[in-house]
Design a protein around this motif. Structure first.
Motif, short mmCIF file in Angstrom:
data_model
loop_
_atom_site.label_atom_id
_atom_site.label_comp_id
_atom_site.label_asym_id
_atom_site.label_seq_id
_atom_site.Cartn_x
_atom_site.Cartn_y
_atom_site.Cartn_z
N LYS A 70 -5.37 -0.21 26.59
CA LYS A 70 -5.28 1.12 26.00
C LYS A 70 -5.56 2.22 27.02
CE LYS A 70 -7.88 3.99 22.72
NZ LYS A 70 -8.96 4.05 21.73
N TYR A 71 -6.57 1.98 27.82
CA TYR A 71 -6.99 3.02 28.75
C TYR A 71 -5.91 3.31 29.80
CZ TYR A 71 -9.74 5.70 31.91
OH TYR A 71 -10.20 6.70 32.71
N ASP A 72 -5.35 2.23 30.35
CA ASP A 72 -4.28 2.37 31.35
C ASP A 72 -3.08 3.07 30.72
OD1 ASP A 72 -2.94 1.95 33.83
OD2 ASP A 72 -1.92 0.22 32.96
N LEU A 73 -2.76 2.68 29.49
CA LEU A 73 -1.63 3.28 28.80
C LEU A 73 -1.85 4.78 28.58
CD1 LEU A 73 0.34 1.76 25.89
CD2 LEU A 73 -0.44 4.11 25.71
N LEU A 74 -3.07 5.14 28.15
CA LEU A 74 -3.32 6.56 27.87
C LEU A 74 -3.32 7.41 29.13
CD1 LEU A 74 -5.86 6.43 24.92
CD2 LEU A 74 -3.56 7.39 24.90
N HIS A 129 -3.06 8.94 14.25
CA HIS A 129 -4.41 8.37 14.21
C HIS A 129 -5.44 9.13 15.04
CE1 HIS A 129 -2.75 4.83 12.19
NE2 HIS A 129 -1.75 4.89 13.06
N GLY A 130 -5.00 10.01 15.95
CA GLY A 130 -5.95 10.69 16.83
C GLY A 130 -6.39 9.78 17.96
N TYR A 131 -6.97 10.37 18.97
CA TYR A 131 -7.31 9.65 20.19
C TYR A 131 -8.39 8.59 19.97
CZ TYR A 131 -9.36 8.99 24.84
OH TYR A 131 -9.87 8.45 25.99
N LYS A 132 -9.45 8.99 19.28
CA LYS A 132 -10.62 8.10 19.15
C LYS A 132 -10.31 6.84 18.36
CE LYS A 132 -14.87 8.87 20.79
NZ LYS A 132 -15.73 7.85 21.41
N VAL A 168 -2.09 17.04 21.76
CA VAL A 168 -2.56 15.81 22.40
C VAL A 168 -3.18 16.13 23.76
CG1 VAL A 168 -1.80 13.63 23.40
CG2 VAL A 168 -0.89 14.35 21.19
N TYR A 169 -2.52 16.98 24.51
CA TYR A 169 -3.02 17.37 25.84
C TYR A 169 -4.43 17.96 25.75
CZ TYR A 169 -3.00 19.97 30.33
OH TYR A 169 -3.30 20.48 31.56
N HIS A 170 -4.63 18.88 24.80
CA HIS A 170 -5.93 19.53 24.68
C HIS A 170 -6.98 18.57 24.11
CE1 HIS A 170 -5.42 23.81 25.87
NE2 HIS A 170 -4.15 23.44 25.81
N GLU A 171 -6.55 17.61 23.30
CA GLU A 171 -7.53 16.63 22.80
C GLU A 171 -8.01 15.75 23.97
OE1 GLU A 171 -6.27 14.23 19.45
OE2 GLU A 171 -8.28 13.40 19.20
N LEU A 172 -7.09 15.32 24.80
CA LEU A 172 -7.49 14.50 25.96
C LEU A 172 -8.33 15.32 26.94
CD1 LEU A 172 -4.17 12.50 26.61
CD2 LEU A 172 -6.29 11.62 25.63
N HIS A 192 -25.36 10.20 21.84
CA HIS A 192 -24.32 9.40 21.18
C HIS A 192 -22.96 10.09 21.08
CE1 HIS A 192 -27.47 6.60 19.94
NE2 HIS A 192 -28.20 7.66 19.64
N GLY A 193 -22.90 11.40 21.30
CA GLY A 193 -21.62 12.12 21.14
C GLY A 193 -21.34 12.39 19.67
N TYR A 194 -20.40 13.26 19.42
CA TYR A 194 -20.13 13.73 18.06
C TYR A 194 -19.56 12.63 17.16
CZ TYR A 194 -17.66 16.31 14.40
OH TYR A 194 -17.18 16.75 13.21
N LYS A 195 -18.57 11.90 17.70
CA LYS A 195 -17.83 10.95 16.86
C LYS A 195 -18.71 9.78 16.42
CE LYS A 195 -13.38 11.16 15.67
NZ LYS A 195 -12.84 10.79 14.36
N ASP A 196 -19.61 9.34 17.32
CA ASP A 196 -20.41 8.15 17.02
C ASP A 196 -21.75 8.49 16.38
OD1 ASP A 196 -18.42 6.53 18.10
OD2 ASP A 196 -19.21 6.76 20.13
N LEU A 197 -21.99 9.76 16.15
CA LEU A 197 -23.31 10.17 15.64
C LEU A 197 -23.54 9.67 14.22
CD1 LEU A 197 -25.75 12.05 16.48
CD2 LEU A 197 -24.70 13.74 14.97
N ARG A 198 -24.72 9.08 13.99
CA ARG A 198 -25.14 8.68 12.65
C ARG A 198 -26.42 9.43 12.30
NH1 ARG A 198 -20.98 7.46 12.93
NH2 ARG A 198 -19.87 5.50 13.11
#
Lengths: 204, 204
Positions: A56-60, A28-31, A111-115, B28-34
């Motif tokens: 979620k935040y604590d888990l990530l 699903h990706g991070y976002k 995953v590391y580089h996405e975070l 807004h950042g990339y992901k949330d941009l409308r």
């Protein structure tokens, strides 16, 4: 992470959750990740996640620490290895990774580089990455300093060179992931040898 | 980008849209941009955006090209400058950026690095980044080759060294943005001098 008695079964449970998080992130990706996606990837009930992590935040954040831990302390060189051999082993570990049963080095690094890319907006992740960076750089700096002390490396600013090597490793991994340059790690390995490490030798 | 007659006013309009995109992305950042966020950041009607671009994705690809263009062709060195001076100017341009009226080099680089992190999932952006990388690396390789030809640089694999320098620039910018290492570009500049460029000189 919530309080727990640190028992073996707790550790097992946490590992199950962490590996489920891997699968969920890969899919699903991070976002777009939701807690229920992680629940769907494991056989334990979702309540177990909520028992161990405050959302979620604590888990990530714990997940990031988990990924990083897998790369630490696993470099094995003979106790009497010369500094160059140890330096090579440490660089190879970061570039090419140890072997894993499930999920390859590159799955983990993706995953590391996405975070990492999100860390600019996230103080806790930034702190985890900063600590990790300091340790990686520190372990390289230490070997350079040992080489200088033994007289096998010329006198250089070890901190500066350690940072340069750490940056090259990071950039090569990121370039392979983002731009699809499959040969980036191997090419970077050669460039580090040719332009950085070979110049360290006092015998040539 | 949709077809247009390429007139001056079209170019002005596109620049207005691009700068509005900057403001919207910063907020807004990339992901949330409308698309409507971009419309809110400019005085022209939103229809103008739809006339010029086929949706958010087309607009963002053009935007990425727009950001990259600002970094190209703007390095000025004397025609008879020696290779080392030109190399220094090119590296400084990438690390510290040209001056802009609105949005600093770092505002622009923040967006650039955010899009880079997404490029793994996006073929068109990946292609734009790959082309940009090839040009940046190419312009550095070219100067190294000129120096070797003139005899002021020793014989090295210019492609490999150009890639190494490009990676170091990218990593330093990324580290400043993601981890808040404000001194990363200056420190990297020194490391490139000390460990890479100084070794190129044939007179030392």
């Amino acid at each position: 992470m919530s309080e727990s008695d640190g028992s073996a079964s707790d550790k097992d449970t946490q590992e199950v959750i962490m590996e489920a998080t891997f699968r969920a992130l890969s899919e699903h990706g991070y976002k777009d990740l939701r807690m229920r996606h992680i629940g769907e990837e494991m056989e334990l009930t979702r309540q177990v996640i909520h028992y161990h992590y405050d959302g979620k935040y604590d888990l990530l954040s714990s997940f990031l620490e988990y990924v990083i831990e897998q790369y630490e302390g696993s470099v094995e060189v003979a106790a009497d290895a010369d500094p160059r051999t140890e330096l090579d082993a440490r660089i190879d570990q970061c570039l090419f990774g140890p072997e894993f049963e499930e999920f390859t080095h590159w799955d983990r690094m993706r995953v590391y580089h996405e975070l990492y890319a999100y860390a600019q907006n996230d103080d806790r992740h930034r702190e985890v990455f900063n600590e990790h960076y300091a340790r990686i750089r520190g372990s390289i700096v230490e070997v350079i300093e040992a080489g200088i002390e033994r007289g096998t490396f010329r006198e250089v600013d070890a901190e500066r060179m350690g940072q340069l090597i750490t940056d090259l490793i990071h950039a090569a991994r990121g370039r392979r992931i983002a731009l699809g340059h499959e040969d980036a790690p191997e090419e970077t390995r050669r460039a580090i040898d040719e332009f950085v490490l070979d110049s360290l030798r006092t015998d040539g």
